[in-house]
Design a protein around this motif. Structure first.
Motif, PDB file in Angstrom:
ATOM      1  N   ASN A   1       0.607  -1.072   0.000  1.00 50.44           N
ATOM      2  CA  ASN A   1       0.096  -0.100   0.120  1.00 50.44           C
ATOM      3  C   ASN A   1       0.886   1.252   0.214  1.00 50.44           C
ATOM      4  OD1 ASN A   1      -2.607  -1.616   0.243  1.00 50.44           O
ATOM      5  ND2 ASN A   1      -1.830  -1.992   2.515  1.00 50.44           N
TER       6      ASN A   1
ATOM      7  N   ASP B   1      -0.198   4.194  -2.229  1.00 50.04           N
ATOM      8  CA  ASP B   1      -1.449   4.842  -1.670  1.00 50.04           C
ATOM      9  C   ASP B   1      -0.796   5.813  -0.402  1.00 50.04           C
ATOM     10  OD1 ASP B   1      -3.100   3.724  -3.336  1.00 50.04           O
ATOM     11  OD2 ASP B   1      -3.428   2.063  -1.962  1.00 50.04           O
ATOM     12  N   TRP B   2       0.020   5.456   0.388  1.00 50.59           N
ATOM     13  CA  TRP B   2       0.475   6.397   1.580  1.00 50.59           C
ATOM     14  C   TRP B   2       1.101   7.437   0.909  1.00 50.59           C
ATOM     15  CZ3 TRP B   2       3.650   1.912   4.116  1.00 50.59           C
ATOM     16  CH2 TRP B   2       2.708   0.846   4.303  1.00 50.59           C
TER      17      TRP B   2
ATOM     18  N   LYS C   1       0.434   8.994  -1.900  1.00 48.96           N
ATOM     19  CA  LYS C   1      -0.472   9.918  -2.492  1.00 48.96           C
ATOM     20  C   LYS C   1      -1.382  10.541  -1.278  1.00 48.96           C
ATOM     21  CE  LYS C   1      -1.265   7.079  -6.603  1.00 48.96           C
ATOM     22  NZ  LYS C   1      -2.249   5.944  -7.145  1.00 48.96           N
ATOM     23  N   ARG C   2      -1.185  10.180  -0.130  1.00 47.42           N
ATOM     24  CA  ARG C   2      -2.243  10.379   0.802  1.00 47.42           C
ATOM     25  C   ARG C   2      -1.413  11.875   1.473  1.00 47.42           C
ATOM     26  NH1 ARG C   2      -2.311   6.963   6.074  1.00 47.42           N
ATOM     27  NH2 ARG C   2      -2.767   5.280   4.434  1.00 47.42           N
ATOM     28  N   GLY C   3      -0.225  11.756   1.284  1.00 44.65           N
ATOM     29  CA  GLY C   3       0.508  12.915   1.884  1.00 44.65           C
ATOM     30  C   GLY C   3       0.895  13.769   0.878  1.00 44.65           C
TER      31      GLY C   3
END
Length: 210
Positions: free
Chosen positions: A201, A204-205, A207-209
């Protein structure tokens, strides 16, 4: 004859306090070794249950994975009661002093190796959740003790003082992400996971930041 290596979990409850806030938390304490020698990971909230769980075994060290108060609450008390050194990375001295201004610890360097019986534990400096966060890898057990660097569900929190999200991502990708996928992650709070189940993942992490 020495018994088989084992990992024992103990959970204590209390508060995490930083930046003027206070949160109720349950902390995992991991006792790793055999029937003679152990290492205690994190000294959370209350000493007596930890002392009882050690059950008279020799404690090689009381290891603090990082300096947040809920992971070092009773570290000096435990060190004295168990006749064991308290270990913490020097980069978390500022956090340690918030809880224990008059007590000392022994500084951990990246790559330090501890032995509890036949269990080898290697220090991996993984800053991000805090400057001095350290994960401890036990290759023979296929285990890593991650403190608050990596959880089931992703990286540890970085929204408070002395934390940094890009840094924790670098630590996870560059240090923990290089460990074998089946390596079990024994976390500072909540359930265990594996390196493989989390690292998939990673994008995705990021992109989250962003």
């Amino acid at each position: 004859m020495m018994g088989a290596a084992n990992i024992q979990r103990l959970v204590t409850s209390g508060t995490f306090e930083l930046d003027g806030g206070s949160w109720d938390v349950d902390n995992n304490i991991w006792i790793v070794g055999d029937d003679k020698d152990v290492v205690v990971f994190d000294a959370a909230h209350t000493a007596e249950p930890i002392i009882e769980a050690v059950a008279g075994r020799n404690v090689v060290a009381v290891v603090c994975t990082h300096g947040h108060n809920d992971h070092v609450t009773v570290a000096p008390e435990l060190g004295k009661a168990l006749d064991a050194p308290v270990l913490l990375h020097a980069a978390d001295d500022v956090l340690w002093r918030m809880t224990h201004p008059d007590d000392e610890f022994r500084a951990v360097d990246d790559g330090l190796v501890l032995h509890a019986g036949e269990v080898e534990l290697r220090a991996l400096h993984t800053p991000g959740h805090s400057p001095g966060s350290v994960c401890w890898y036990a290759p023979d057990l296929g285990a890593v003790f991650s403190g608050d660097t990596l959880f089931s569900g992703g990286p540890g929190a970085t929204g408070r003082s002395y934390s940094d999200f890009p840094t924790i991502l670098e630590s996870i990708s560059g240090r923990l992400g290089t460990l074998p996928g089946p390596t079990v992650v024994y976390t500072g709070h909540g359930d265990t996971t594996t390196i493989g189940d989390e690292i998939v993942n990673y994008d995705d992490w990021v992109k989250r930041g962003s």
